[in-house]
Motif scaffolding. Structure first.
Motif, short mmCIF file in Angstrom:
data_model
loop_
_atom_site.label_atom_id
_atom_site.label_comp_id
_atom_site.label_asym_id
_atom_site.label_seq_id
_atom_site.Cartn_x
_atom_site.Cartn_y
_atom_site.Cartn_z
N SER A 188 -47.65 -4.17 53.04
CA SER A 188 -46.49 -4.86 53.33
C SER A 188 -45.22 -4.20 52.65
CB SER A 188 -46.34 -6.31 53.01
OG SER A 188 -45.14 -6.93 53.58
N VAL A 189 -44.32 -3.65 53.17
CA VAL A 189 -43.13 -3.14 52.62
C VAL A 189 -42.00 -3.57 53.28
CG1 VAL A 189 -44.46 -1.30 51.65
CG2 VAL A 189 -43.45 -0.90 53.75
N SER A 190 -40.87 -3.54 52.48
CA SER A 190 -39.35 -3.45 53.13
C SER A 190 -38.98 -2.75 53.94
CB SER A 190 -38.42 -3.83 51.99
OG SER A 190 -38.18 -2.62 51.27
N GLN A 191 -38.15 -2.62 54.54
CA GLN A 191 -37.61 -1.59 55.85
C GLN A 191 -37.08 -0.33 55.10
OE1 GLN A 191 -35.13 -3.49 58.29
NE2 GLN A 191 -36.63 -4.84 59.34
N LYS A 192 -36.37 -0.48 54.02
CA LYS A 192 -35.76 0.38 53.13
C LYS A 192 -36.84 1.20 52.31
CE LYS A 192 -31.12 -1.38 53.51
NZ LYS A 192 -29.80 -1.76 52.39
N ALA A 193 -38.12 0.67 52.05
CA ALA A 193 -38.78 1.12 51.08
C ALA A 193 -39.70 2.40 51.45
CB ALA A 193 -39.97 0.03 50.60
N SER A 194 -39.81 3.24 50.48
CA SER A 194 -40.77 4.30 50.93
C SER A 194 -42.16 4.07 50.14
CB SER A 194 -40.02 5.70 50.22
OG SER A 194 -41.17 6.83 50.27
N ILE A 195 -43.36 4.04 51.11
CA ILE A 195 -44.64 3.92 50.43
C ILE A 195 -44.96 4.91 49.33
CG2 ILE A 195 -47.04 3.55 50.88
CD1 ILE A 195 -46.16 2.35 53.74
N SER A 196 -44.79 6.34 49.62
CA SER A 196 -45.22 7.15 48.91
C SER A 196 -44.49 6.94 47.26
CB SER A 196 -44.90 8.61 49.37
OG SER A 196 -43.62 8.71 49.89
N LEU A 197 -43.04 6.56 47.52
CA LEU A 197 -42.13 6.61 46.30
C LEU A 197 -42.85 5.33 45.55
CD1 LEU A 197 -39.91 7.15 44.61
CD2 LEU A 197 -38.64 5.75 45.91
N LEU A 202 -46.77 3.24 40.61
CA LEU A 202 -47.84 2.14 40.03
C LEU A 202 -48.43 2.79 38.96
CD1 LEU A 202 -49.52 1.15 43.38
CD2 LEU A 202 -47.64 0.09 42.12
N ARG A 203 -48.39 3.93 38.56
CA ARG A 203 -48.94 4.74 37.49
C ARG A 203 -48.48 4.30 36.15
NH1 ARG A 203 -48.69 9.49 40.99
NH2 ARG A 203 -46.73 10.28 40.24
N HIS A 204 -46.97 3.82 36.09
CA HIS A 204 -46.47 3.33 35.12
C HIS A 204 -47.41 2.14 34.53
CE1 HIS A 204 -42.66 5.38 34.87
NE2 HIS A 204 -42.77 5.40 36.28
N GLN A 205 -47.44 2.45 33.08
CA GLN A 205 -48.22 1.15 32.04
C GLN A 205 -47.52 -0.01 31.90
OE1 GLN A 205 -51.38 1.52 31.39
NE2 GLN A 205 -51.24 3.67 32.16
N GLU A 206 -45.89 0.12 31.78
CA GLU A 206 -44.99 -1.25 31.78
C GLU A 206 -45.09 -1.81 33.05
OE1 GLU A 206 -44.20 1.89 31.22
OE2 GLU A 206 -43.89 2.32 29.19
N THR A 207 -44.83 -3.26 32.96
CA THR A 207 -44.40 -3.97 34.22
C THR A 207 -43.17 -4.07 34.50
OG1 THR A 207 -44.38 -5.90 32.80
CG2 THR A 207 -46.51 -5.64 33.66
N THR A 208 -42.04 -3.57 33.71
CA THR A 208 -40.79 -3.57 33.92
C THR A 208 -40.39 -2.03 33.31
OG1 THR A 208 -40.54 -5.88 33.82
CG2 THR A 208 -38.37 -4.52 33.55
N ARG A 214 -33.11 3.40 39.12
CA ARG A 214 -33.55 2.27 39.84
C ARG A 214 -34.43 1.31 38.64
NH1 ARG A 214 -32.49 1.26 45.20
NH2 ARG A 214 -34.13 -0.55 45.05
N PHE A 215 -34.43 0.17 38.95
CA PHE A 215 -35.07 -0.67 38.02
C PHE A 215 -36.28 -1.39 38.95
CE2 PHE A 215 -31.16 -0.38 35.69
CZ PHE A 215 -31.53 -0.65 34.25
N TYR A 216 -37.58 -1.22 37.98
CA TYR A 216 -38.57 -1.64 39.00
C TYR A 216 -39.34 -2.83 38.03
CZ TYR A 216 -38.37 2.63 41.83
OH TYR A 216 -38.14 3.41 42.54
N THR A 217 -39.93 -3.68 38.61
CA THR A 217 -40.97 -4.73 37.84
C THR A 217 -42.10 -4.88 38.88
OG1 THR A 217 -39.13 -6.06 37.18
CG2 THR A 217 -41.25 -7.23 37.53
N ILE A 218 -43.27 -5.05 38.17
CA ILE A 218 -44.45 -5.16 38.82
C ILE A 218 -45.12 -6.67 38.41
CG2 ILE A 218 -46.94 -4.38 39.19
CD1 ILE A 218 -46.05 -1.61 38.62
N VAL A 219 -45.48 -7.24 39.57
CA VAL A 219 -46.10 -8.72 39.19
C VAL A 219 -47.50 -8.85 39.88
CG1 VAL A 219 -45.81 -11.14 39.40
CG2 VAL A 219 -43.62 -9.81 38.88
N ALA A 228 -47.24 -7.20 43.54
CA ALA A 228 -45.82 -6.91 44.27
C ALA A 228 -45.17 -5.90 43.13
CB ALA A 228 -45.16 -8.15 44.77
N ILE A 229 -44.30 -5.01 43.88
CA ILE A 229 -43.54 -4.21 43.00
C ILE A 229 -42.33 -4.15 43.66
CG2 ILE A 229 -44.35 -2.07 44.45
CD1 ILE A 229 -43.54 -0.29 41.99
N VAL A 230 -41.22 -4.65 42.88
CA VAL A 230 -39.78 -4.84 43.48
C VAL A 230 -38.83 -4.17 42.84
CG1 VAL A 230 -38.22 -6.73 43.90
CG2 VAL A 230 -40.57 -7.18 44.01
#
Length: 396
Positions: A188-197, A202-208, A214-219, A228-230
């Motif tokens: 499930s992805v948002s309409q503006k999201a790029s699945i490949s991006l 997901l390779r980042h060790q940090e959750t934020t 862009r700022f990312y958070t993984i929960v 979920a990654i936002v």
């Protein structure tokens, strides 16, 4: 650049740094607050998306459980009507399909059973004994639409991918995706999201973290192997930073003004004439000069006058007429008198003892004549250096 100019320049730079420190700390604290607030917002949205996903999965499980209660012949009009009633009773289930393994036999959308079952390619996610999930598949049942097919046993629930994580937000730059943590495949992805991006993040060790403005958070979910990654744009962050700065900067500026006022007052007190005289006494910076006294009758030196001077204050040498009133006002006149007496005997004590025909004249303040302590001090010094009393003359 001489030493004095360099010292003054360093002093000015130091003052600027100290005064600016609260402002810089205020900006730093605003930045920390902005990062924390953005992270909290993204985390809240991710948790809402995961909760929504959990509700969808629960609806799918209930729909399949109801479908399995059917007892008649499969893929008949009665069976399809039964599956249709079940799917209509579940908000997030678009369709129910009867399948045997990877062969999809019939669904509620078709009023007839196809001559040849549709064989769907291998599942993206499987779990024993009979769970299989197919992500973003375009099948004849929903031709032209990439749907999610969730199979358990003989029944497949069809779900619109947006049903999992579609959550309301006022952040138009928000982008997100929900994926399973086993295969890291997004379902499930948002309409503006790029699945490949999103997948590369997901390779980042940090959750934020921050990447490409862009700022990312993984929960991660605590119930299922999903996460979920936002992300949001830097514009959202700078808007939050500006809001935080409007709160912290005034406090920083007030602290800077207070520091400047305290420093200015302390500097004035530290460099006040009274403080300077006090330090000069402690460091024994006052100098005693000796001016010869000449007898004009025979042109012979008969003694010397002890003259106290204060070098270095305001860049010039001060005479007693200038700093003695200050000493009287600050209550240091006794210390200065003792200082002069001690310096005179230290400099000329042995010399006067060896030349009893010479004397030294010491200028004292009028208030010193009322002090028995001064008479005792001069007497002790004269006795220690073997100087006769008539060799010490006192002048006011």
């Amino acid at each position: 650049m001489n030493r004095s100019a360099r010292r003054n320049m360093l002093k000015v730079v130091g003052i600027i740094m100290v005064v600016m420190l609260p402002v810089m700390l205020a900006l730093w604290f605003a930045q920390l607050r902005a990062v924390s607030e953005i992270s909290a917002q993204l985390r809240t949205f991710a948790e809402l998306a995961l909760n929504k996903t959990e509700r969808v999965i629960q609806q799918v499980d209930l729909a399949r459980e109801d479908a399995e209660k059917y007892q008649g012949k499969v893929c008949t009009p009665e069976h399809r009507q039964y599956m249709l009633n079940v799917s209509r009773g579940r908000l997030f289930v678009a369709d129910l399909i009867y399948a045997e393994g990877q062969e999809f036999l019939c669904s509620t959308l078709f009023t007839f059973t196809p001559d040849h079952p549709y064989t769907i390619p291998a599942a993206n996610y499987t779990r024993k004994p009979d769970v299989a999930i197919y992500y973003f598949r375009d099948t004849p049942f929903f031709d032209g639409y990439k749907m999610i097919y969730m199979q358990r046993g003989n029944y497949v629930a069809v779900v619109n991918p947006l049903s999992y994580s579609e959550v309301m937000s006022d952040d138009r730059s928000l982008s997100w995706g929900v994926y399973d943590t086993v295969s890291n495949a997004f379902f499930s992805v948002s309409q503006k999201a790029s699945i490949s991006l999103l997948h590369s993040m997901l390779r980042h060790q940090e959750t934020t973290f921050q990447k490409d403005d862009r700022f990312y958070t993984i929960v991660k979910s605590g119930q299922r192997p999903i996460a979920a990654i936002v992300s949001t744009s830097s514009a959202r962050f700078y808007k939050t930073l500006y809001h935080q700065a409007t709160l912290t900067l005034p406090l920083g500026m007030i602290c800077s003004i207070i520091i400047l006022l305290v420093w200015s007052r302390t500097h004035r007190e530290f460099n006040s004439p009274g403080r300077l005289l006090h330090r000069a006494l402690n460091k024994r910076q006052l100098c005693v000069h000796y001016q010869p006294i000449i007898d004009i009758k025979n042109n012979q030196c008969v003694g010397a006058e002890a003259l106290l001077r204060w070098p270095g204050f305001n860049g010039q040498v001060m005479s007693p007429a200038e700093f003695i009133p200050l000493a009287e006002k600050e209550g240091m006149i006794e210390r200065i008198t003792d200082y002069v007496v001690e310096e005179v005997f230290s400099d000329l004590g042995h010399f006067l003892a060896a030349h009893p025909d010479l004397y030294v004249s010491i200028n004292l303040s009028a208030s010193d004549f009322h002090s028995s302590r001064l008479i005792a001090l001069i007497s002790d010094k004269a006795r220690f250096y073997s100087v006769r009393a008539q060799q010490i003359k006192i002048e006011v």
